[in-house]
Design a protein around this motif. Structure first.
Motif, PDB file in Angstrom:
ATOM      1  N   HIS A   5       0.825  -1.216   0.000  1.00 42.53           N
ATOM      2  CA  HIS A   5       0.000   0.000   0.000  1.00 42.53           C
ATOM      3  C   HIS A   5       0.858   1.265   0.000  1.00 42.53           C
ATOM      4  CE1 HIS A   5      -4.023  -1.543   0.250  1.00 42.53           C
ATOM      5  NE2 HIS A   5      -3.793  -2.222   1.356  1.00 42.53           N
ATOM      6  N   LEU A   6       2.025   1.189   0.639  1.00 44.90           N
ATOM      7  CA  LEU A   6       2.855   2.385   0.815  1.00 44.90           C
ATOM      8  C   LEU A   6       3.748   2.713  -0.372  1.00 44.90           C
ATOM      9  CD1 LEU A   6       4.041   2.294   4.513  1.00 44.90           C
ATOM     10  CD2 LEU A   6       2.948   4.195   3.349  1.00 44.90           C
ATOM     11  N   GLU A   7       4.004   1.735  -1.209  1.00 44.12           N
ATOM     12  CA  GLU A   7       4.957   1.957  -2.307  1.00 44.12           C
ATOM     13  C   GLU A   7       4.575   3.172  -3.146  1.00 44.12           C
ATOM     14  OE1 GLU A   7       7.146  -1.157  -5.180  1.00 44.12           O
ATOM     15  OE2 GLU A   7       6.264  -1.917  -3.322  1.00 44.12           O
ATOM     16  N   GLY A   8       5.516   4.099  -3.305  1.00 44.19           N
ATOM     17  CA  GLY A   8       5.264   5.311  -4.083  1.00 44.19           C
ATOM     18  C   GLY A   8       4.543   6.406  -3.313  1.00 44.19           C
ATOM     19  N   ASN A   9       4.196   6.141  -2.042  1.00 47.58           N
ATOM     20  CA  ASN A   9       3.436   7.108  -1.237  1.00 47.58           C
ATOM     21  C   ASN A   9       4.226   7.594  -0.027  1.00 47.58           C
ATOM     22  OD1 ASN A   9       1.287   6.659  -2.971  1.00 47.58           O
ATOM     23  ND2 ASN A   9       0.366   5.116  -1.667  1.00 47.58           N
ATOM     24  N   ILE A  10       5.547   7.545  -0.118  1.00 42.32           N
ATOM     25  CA  ILE A  10       6.402   7.890   1.019  1.00 42.32           C
ATOM     26  C   ILE A  10       7.138   9.189   0.723  1.00 42.32           C
ATOM     27  CG2 ILE A  10       8.420   7.149   2.350  1.00 42.32           C
ATOM     28  CD1 ILE A  10       7.446   4.251   1.907  1.00 42.32           C
ATOM     29  N   LYS A 127      13.676   1.597  13.977  1.00 43.57           N
ATOM     30  CA  LYS A 127      14.178   1.409  12.609  1.00 43.57           C
ATOM     31  C   LYS A 127      13.448   2.340  11.633  1.00 43.57           C
ATOM     32  CE  LYS A 127      16.242  -3.171  12.371  1.00 43.57           C
ATOM     33  NZ  LYS A 127      16.180  -3.825  13.685  1.00 43.57           N
ATOM     34  N   LEU A 128      12.137   2.487  11.832  1.00 43.99           N
ATOM     35  CA  LEU A 128      11.370   3.397  10.970  1.00 43.99           C
ATOM     36  C   LEU A 128      11.859   4.825  11.141  1.00 43.99           C
ATOM     37  CD1 LEU A 128       7.606   2.345  11.105  1.00 43.99           C
ATOM     38  CD2 LEU A 128       9.065   2.514   9.087  1.00 43.99           C
ATOM     39  N   GLU A 129      12.112   5.202  12.394  1.00 46.05           N
ATOM     40  CA  GLU A 129      12.555   6.567  12.667  1.00 46.05           C
ATOM     41  C   GLU A 129      13.932   6.852  12.058  1.00 46.05           C
ATOM     42  OE1 GLU A 129      12.026   7.194  16.880  1.00 46.05           O
ATOM     43  OE2 GLU A 129       9.859   7.203  16.659  1.00 46.05           O
ATOM     44  N   GLU A 130      14.734   5.802  11.883  1.00 47.64           N
ATOM     45  CA  GLU A 130      16.071   5.975  11.313  1.00 47.64           C
ATOM     46  C   GLU A 130      16.067   5.915   9.783  1.00 47.64           C
ATOM     47  OE1 GLU A 130      18.223   2.868  13.289  1.00 47.64           O
ATOM     48  OE2 GLU A 130      17.911   3.826  15.247  1.00 47.64           O
ATOM     49  N   ALA A 131      14.969   5.447   9.197  1.00 42.97           N
ATOM     50  CA  ALA A 131      14.902   5.302   7.735  1.00 42.97           C
ATOM     51  C   ALA A 131      15.086   6.648   7.052  1.00 42.97           C
ATOM     52  CB  ALA A 131      13.566   4.676   7.342  1.00 42.97           C
ATOM     53  N   LYS A 132      15.894   6.652   6.000  1.00 41.83           N
ATOM     54  CA  LYS A 132      16.241   7.900   5.301  1.00 41.83           C
ATOM     55  C   LYS A 132      15.614   8.014   3.910  1.00 41.83           C
ATOM     56  CE  LYS A 132      19.321   9.470   8.355  1.00 41.83           C
ATOM     57  NZ  LYS A 132      18.466   9.383   9.539  1.00 41.83           N
ATOM     58  N   ASN A 133      15.034   6.913   3.430  1.00 40.03           N
ATOM     59  CA  ASN A 133      14.418   6.951   2.100  1.00 40.03           C
ATOM     60  C   ASN A 133      13.299   5.913   1.998  1.00 40.03           C
ATOM     61  OD1 ASN A 133      15.584   4.364   1.390  1.00 40.03           O
ATOM     62  ND2 ASN A 133      17.522   5.441   1.105  1.00 40.03           N
ATOM     63  N   GLU A 134      12.580   5.964   0.895  1.00 38.14           N
ATOM     64  CA  GLU A 134      11.423   5.083   0.720  1.00 38.14           C
ATOM     65  C   GLU A 134      11.805   3.614   0.850  1.00 38.14           C
ATOM     66  OE1 GLU A 134       8.063   3.863  -2.587  1.00 38.14           O
ATOM     67  OE2 GLU A 134       8.585   5.969  -2.340  1.00 38.14           O
ATOM     68  N   GLN A 135      12.895   3.205   0.214  1.00 42.60           N
ATOM     69  CA  GLN A 135      13.277   1.796   0.234  1.00 42.60           C
ATOM     70  C   GLN A 135      13.524   1.306   1.660  1.00 42.60           C
ATOM     71  OE1 GLN A 135      12.966  -0.205  -2.529  1.00 42.60           O
ATOM     72  NE2 GLN A 135      13.050  -1.682  -0.863  1.00 42.60           N
ATOM     73  N   GLU A 136      14.176   2.128   2.479  1.00 40.71           N
ATOM     74  CA  GLU A 136      14.450   1.726   3.869  1.00 40.71           C
ATOM     75  C   GLU A 136      13.145   1.560   4.656  1.00 40.71           C
ATOM     76  OE1 GLU A 136      17.378   4.295   5.714  1.00 40.71           O
ATOM     77  OE2 GLU A 136      18.832   3.920   4.117  1.00 40.71           O
ATOM     78  N   VAL A 137      12.184   2.445   4.432  1.00 38.53           N
ATOM     79  CA  VAL A 137      10.880   2.322   5.106  1.00 38.53           C
ATOM     80  C   VAL A 137      10.212   1.018   4.683  1.00 38.53           C
ATOM     81  CG1 VAL A 137       8.549   3.292   5.300  1.00 38.53           C
ATOM     82  CG2 VAL A 137      10.539   4.820   5.346  1.00 38.53           C
ATOM     83  N   LEU A 138      10.194   0.750   3.389  1.00 38.07           N
ATOM     84  CA  LEU A 138       9.566  -0.475   2.874  1.00 38.07           C
ATOM     85  C   LEU A 138      10.269  -1.714   3.419  1.00 38.07           C
ATOM     86  CD1 LEU A 138       8.902   0.578  -0.835  1.00 38.07           C
ATOM     87  CD2 LEU A 138       7.241   0.457   1.029  1.00 38.07           C
ATOM     88  N   ASP A 139      11.597  -1.697   3.485  1.00 40.41           N
ATOM     89  CA  ASP A 139      12.356  -2.847   3.997  1.00 40.41           C
ATOM     90  C   ASP A 139      11.989  -3.145   5.441  1.00 40.41           C
ATOM     91  OD1 ASP A 139      13.572  -3.114   1.545  1.00 40.41           O
ATOM     92  OD2 ASP A 139      15.471  -2.171   2.164  1.00 40.41           O
ATOM     93  N   VAL A 140      11.862  -2.090   6.259  1.00 38.35           N
ATOM     94  CA  VAL A 140      11.498  -2.278   7.670  1.00 38.35           C
ATOM     95  C   VAL A 140      10.114  -2.935   7.759  1.00 38.35           C
ATOM     96  CG1 VAL A 140      10.896  -1.114   9.837  1.00 38.35           C
ATOM     97  CG2 VAL A 140      12.901  -0.354   8.543  1.00 38.35           C
ATOM     98  N   LEU A 141       9.172  -2.433   6.987  1.00 41.28           N
ATOM     99  CA  LEU A 141       7.807  -2.969   7.040  1.00 41.28           C
ATOM    100  C   LEU A 141       7.742  -4.401   6.512  1.00 41.28           C
ATOM    101  CD1 LEU A 141       5.821   0.215   6.013  1.00 41.28           C
ATOM    102  CD2 LEU A 141       6.003  -0.795   8.294  1.00 41.28           C
TER     103      LEU A 141
END
Length: 145
Positions: A5-10, A127-141
């Protein structure tokens, strides 16, 4: 499921002028894609004005959402991370927004419960708070799905 759902919406921004702007900026990708109408943004803001900052679910993280009154076209989620936190009513500082838009109340509750359970885990939240880009957010999730 959530990552899909989040892909492209970060989005990542340095700051916003107000919590209302935060909700608007966080929801912008969903408006751009036609998943929600601008009316849904108004509904989310009205909801906080009426019910208080109940959308601040854990310190620093807000989960704006509203009932679908015809303004949600497609169930979707977006994410906004701010460098500078913005103040919500009652002195709640927020730096992360997850906008939830569900076509019906079942989808709504599923998204809220998925996200809440993820954010209850300090490790994941950090980990989410440390994410610096979309890919890192998606990887955590994706790790927790």
């Amino acid at each position: 499921m959530l990552a899909e759902h989040l892909e492209g919406n970060i989005r990542f921004l340095s700051s916003v002028d107000s919590w209302e702007d935060g909700i608007q900026e966080a929801a912008a990708p969903l408006v751009d894609k036609g998943s929600i109408t601008p009316g849904y943004i108004d509904d989310m803001i009205q909801s906080v004005n009426k019910n208080g900052p109940y959308i601040v679910i854990v310190p620093g993280i807000a989960m704006p959402h509203a009932k679908n009154e015809g303004s949600v076209v497609k169930t979707s989620v977006s994410y906004l991370k701010l460098e500078e936190p913005v103040m919500f009513p009652k002195e709640n500082e927020v730096h992360t927004f997850f906008v939830l838009a569900a076509e019906d109340s079942t989808g709504h509750l599923d998204l809220i419960s998925d996200l809440s359970s993820i954010l209850m885990e300090d490790d994941i939240k950090n980990k989410l708070e440390e994410a610096k880009n979309e890919q890192e957010v998606l990887d955590v999730l994706k790790m927790v799905e």
